[in-house]
Every structure is written in C-alpha cells, then in structure tokens.
Write an enzyme that holds these catalytic residues in place. Structure first.
Site, PDB file in Angstrom:
ATOM      1  N   MET A 199      -9.369  -2.955   8.097  1.00 23.66           N
ATOM      2  CA  MET A 199      -8.862  -3.369   9.401  1.00 23.66           C
ATOM      3  C   MET A 199      -8.072  -2.282  10.144  1.00 23.66           C
ATOM      4  O   MET A 199      -7.459  -2.578  11.158  1.00 23.66           O
ATOM      5  CB  MET A 199      -8.011  -4.649   9.238  1.00 23.66           C
ATOM      6  CG  MET A 199      -8.799  -5.796   8.620  1.00 23.66           C
ATOM      7  SD  MET A 199      -7.846  -7.299   8.345  1.00 23.66           S
ATOM      8  CE  MET A 199      -7.578  -7.857  10.008  1.00 23.66           C
ATOM      9  N   GLU A 200      -8.108  -1.048   9.637  1.00 24.71           N
ATOM     10  CA  GLU A 200      -7.280  -0.005  10.265  1.00 24.71           C
ATOM     11  C   GLU A 200      -7.927   1.373  10.395  1.00 24.71           C
ATOM     12  O   GLU A 200      -7.566   2.155  11.288  1.00 24.71           O
ATOM     13  CB  GLU A 200      -5.957   0.188   9.482  1.00 24.71           C
ATOM     14  CG  GLU A 200      -5.045  -1.016   9.447  1.00 24.71           C
ATOM     15  CD  GLU A 200      -5.420  -2.019   8.362  1.00 24.71           C
ATOM     16  OE1 GLU A 200      -6.158  -1.645   7.411  1.00 24.71           O
ATOM     17  OE2 GLU A 200      -5.001  -3.185   8.448  1.00 24.71           O
TER      18      GLU A 200
ATOM     19  N   GLU B 256       0.814  -1.218   0.000  1.00 23.53           N
ATOM     20  CA  GLU B 256       0.000   0.000   0.000  1.00 23.53           C
ATOM     21  C   GLU B 256       0.851   1.274   0.000  1.00 23.53           C
ATOM     22  O   GLU B 256       0.334   2.346  -0.315  1.00 23.53           O
ATOM     23  CB  GLU B 256      -0.975  -0.035   1.191  1.00 23.53           C
ATOM     24  CG  GLU B 256      -2.034  -1.117   0.992  1.00 23.53           C
ATOM     25  CD  GLU B 256      -2.911  -1.395   2.215  1.00 23.53           C
ATOM     26  OE1 GLU B 256      -4.118  -1.624   2.030  1.00 23.53           O
ATOM     27  OE2 GLU B 256      -2.397  -1.415   3.348  1.00 23.53           O
TER      28      GLU B 256
ATOM     29  N   GLY C  43     -12.578  -4.207   1.546  1.00 24.43           N
ATOM     30  CA  GLY C  43     -13.576  -5.121   1.019  1.00 24.43           C
ATOM     31  C   GLY C  43     -14.887  -4.368   0.828  1.00 24.43           C
ATOM     32  O   GLY C  43     -15.252  -3.526   1.650  1.00 24.43           O
TER      33      GLY C  43
ATOM     34  N   ASP D 262     -11.799  -6.582  -2.987  1.00 25.77           N
ATOM     35  CA  ASP D 262     -12.592  -7.827  -2.919  1.00 25.77           C
ATOM     36  C   ASP D 262     -13.996  -7.494  -2.428  1.00 25.77           C
ATOM     37  O   ASP D 262     -14.270  -6.366  -2.029  1.00 25.77           O
ATOM     38  CB  ASP D 262     -11.920  -8.819  -1.953  1.00 25.77           C
ATOM     39  CG  ASP D 262     -11.786  -8.223  -0.552  1.00 25.77           C
ATOM     40  OD1 ASP D 262     -10.737  -7.649  -0.260  1.00 25.77           O
ATOM     41  OD2 ASP D 262     -12.760  -8.284   0.222  1.00 25.77           O
TER      42      ASP D 262
HETATM   43  N1  ADE Z   1      -9.215  -5.274   3.448  1.00 23.29           N
HETATM   44  C1  ADE Z   1      -9.442  -5.607   2.160  1.00 23.29           C
HETATM   45  N2  ADE Z   1     -10.406  -6.511   2.061  1.00 23.29           N
HETATM   46  C2  ADE Z   1     -10.821  -6.792   3.314  1.00 23.29           C
HETATM   47  C3  ADE Z   1     -11.778  -7.651   3.866  1.00 23.29           C
HETATM   48  N3  ADE Z   1     -12.529  -8.439   3.074  1.00 23.29           N
HETATM   49  N4  ADE Z   1     -11.932  -7.673   5.204  1.00 23.29           N
HETATM   50  C4  ADE Z   1     -11.186  -6.888   5.997  1.00 23.29           C
HETATM   51  N5  ADE Z   1     -10.251  -6.051   5.524  1.00 23.29           N
HETATM   52  C5  ADE Z   1     -10.068  -5.999   4.202  1.00 23.29           C
END
Ligand code: ADE
Length: 230
Positions: A172-173, A12, A78, A196
């Site tokens: 996640m951050e 990243e 995501g 995703d």
């Molecule tokens: N970062 C990218 N895709 C993610 C996902 N599916 N869950 C959590 N963090 C992510």
C-alpha cells in the site's frame, strides 16, 4: 551519506530502532523521524502510517526536510505470485499503482498523464540488495510490486492485479515512495517480506506474520545500510 528508511507501520520500524539504539526525534507533519548518527553518515527512520498519501508525505519530508539522498522502504506485502510464501523477501524492480483509473479518458489503467505507469527502483541499491542476499544465501525474489489504497484479501482481485500489472506482490505504499523519489531524483529501493497471500485468509495471516516478516525485512535492510555506508 544520508539514508532514509520508511516503514508503513510501527511494527515495520521497531526492529530498526532496536538495532540502532540511540536516536534523536524530529516531529514533522504528524510523524516522528528518528535520526541516527553513523560516523559522518546519518540514517533517518520513520513509519509513515498506512497508504500512499502517508508514504508520499514521509518520503517528501525525508528528502526535502531531512536531506535524505537515498530512500529504502522496509515492510511486509501480500503475495500475488504462487512462488512466494510467508517470510520470503521481495525486491521491487518496478512499482505501479493498481488503483489508478483514468481509463474514461483513454488512459491505461495505472497511468497518470505526465507520470509513469511503472517507476523503476535504483539499479545500484538493488545490486546492493542482491549482494546482501548472495553473501548469506538468502533467497530474494525480484519483480513488479503493485501498490494501492486497499488491503487485498480476495482471490479474484488478487488475480486481476497480478495479471493486469504483471505484479508478484501487493502492498500500500511502495509506488508512492517511488513516484516521490523519481520526481526528486533520489535513488530508492523497495524491500518487502511476505505476510500473507492476499486471499480470503489474508487478514488472519497478516495479523499472525506482520511482526516476524517485518523483522525479516528490517534485518535485511540493516545489512544493506552497512554495505552502503562501508
Ligand atoms: N500488505 C501486506 N499484505 C497486504 C495485502 N494483502 N494487501 C495490501 N497490502 C498488504
């Protein structure tokens, strides 16, 4: 002006370091902070490692050790909203922690006493993000981003987070950076590109699109920095 840019993974921030070229390295708290001189301005770039604890440490170091006055997060996410597809850019207007649960004491899911369920990002930085998007006709989706210490790769869990927090993307951050910046009075902005769909095939999609989506977000953030420092 001193700007901090945080990614979670090396992928990243690699496009950012490649763009800026020359940097000085600072080693602190188990991370490397790359300092870039831009005339009288400075940009610090680091990848925190995955998750809220690491992101909080990096945001804290950027603010308290390196004097960053604004923080931008750049990375991947995501999709929770069906309107988002791989590569789309998302601007987090509000951030929340989907994995916080003190409901046993009557608190709303995601809420920590003396803190906030949703932390709002900087209207000024978000306006700059919109300017960059508009100037190049880049679609920019805006909404709530939910953060938690788990990679979401399950349709049911994804739907639960989307509904419970009215969130359009998951990562996640972001909320950790938001909480630290909010506590320190530092404007921040969370920019993500979709890697995703947070469903059963999220792991495969993530591996395939991490690099390209991370670059899309990083390229956008480079343009934001140019606008901030102009
Ligand atoms: N970062 C990218 N895709 C993610 C996902 N599916 N869950 C959590 N963090 C992510």
């Amino acid at each position: 002006m001193v700007i901090g840019i945080i990614g979670a993974m090396v992928e990243e921030i690699t496009p950012l370091l490649a763009h800026f070229g020359h940097y000085k390295e600072h080693h602190k708290g188990g991370n490397v902070y790359y300092e870039i001189a831009q005339g009288e301005h400075r940009i610090f770039i680091a990848y925190s490692k995955i998750g809220k604890v690491h992101a909080a440490l990096s945001a804290g170091a950027m603010i308290l050790s390196f004097g960053c006055e604004q923080i931008i997060f750049s990375g991947v996410a995501g999709a929770l909203s069906a309107e988002l597809k791989v590569g789309d850019l998302v601007l987090g207007l509000k951030l929340c922690q989907h994995d916080v649960d003190i409901s046993a004491f009557g608190h709303a899911l995601g809420f920590i006493p003396e803190s906030k369920l949703y932390v709002e990002s900087s209207p000024a930085l978000n306006a700059i993000a919109r300017e960059v998007a508009n100037s190049q006709a880049i679609p920019l989706k805006e909404g709530i981003i939910a953060s938690g210490d788990c990679f979401i790769a399950n349709g049911e869990k994804k739907q639960w987070i989307a509904r419970q927090f009215n969130a359009i993307a998951v990562e996640m951050e972001g909320a950790a950076v938001a909480v630290v910046c909010d506590a320190c009075g530092i404007p921040f902005c969370i920019l993500r590109s979709i890697s995703d769909n947070a469903d059963g095939s999220a792991d495969i999609s993530f591996d395939e699109f991490l690099e390209s989506s991370a670059k899309r977000s990083a390229d956008f953030v480079v343009q934001m920095c140019a606008k901030i420092l102009q």
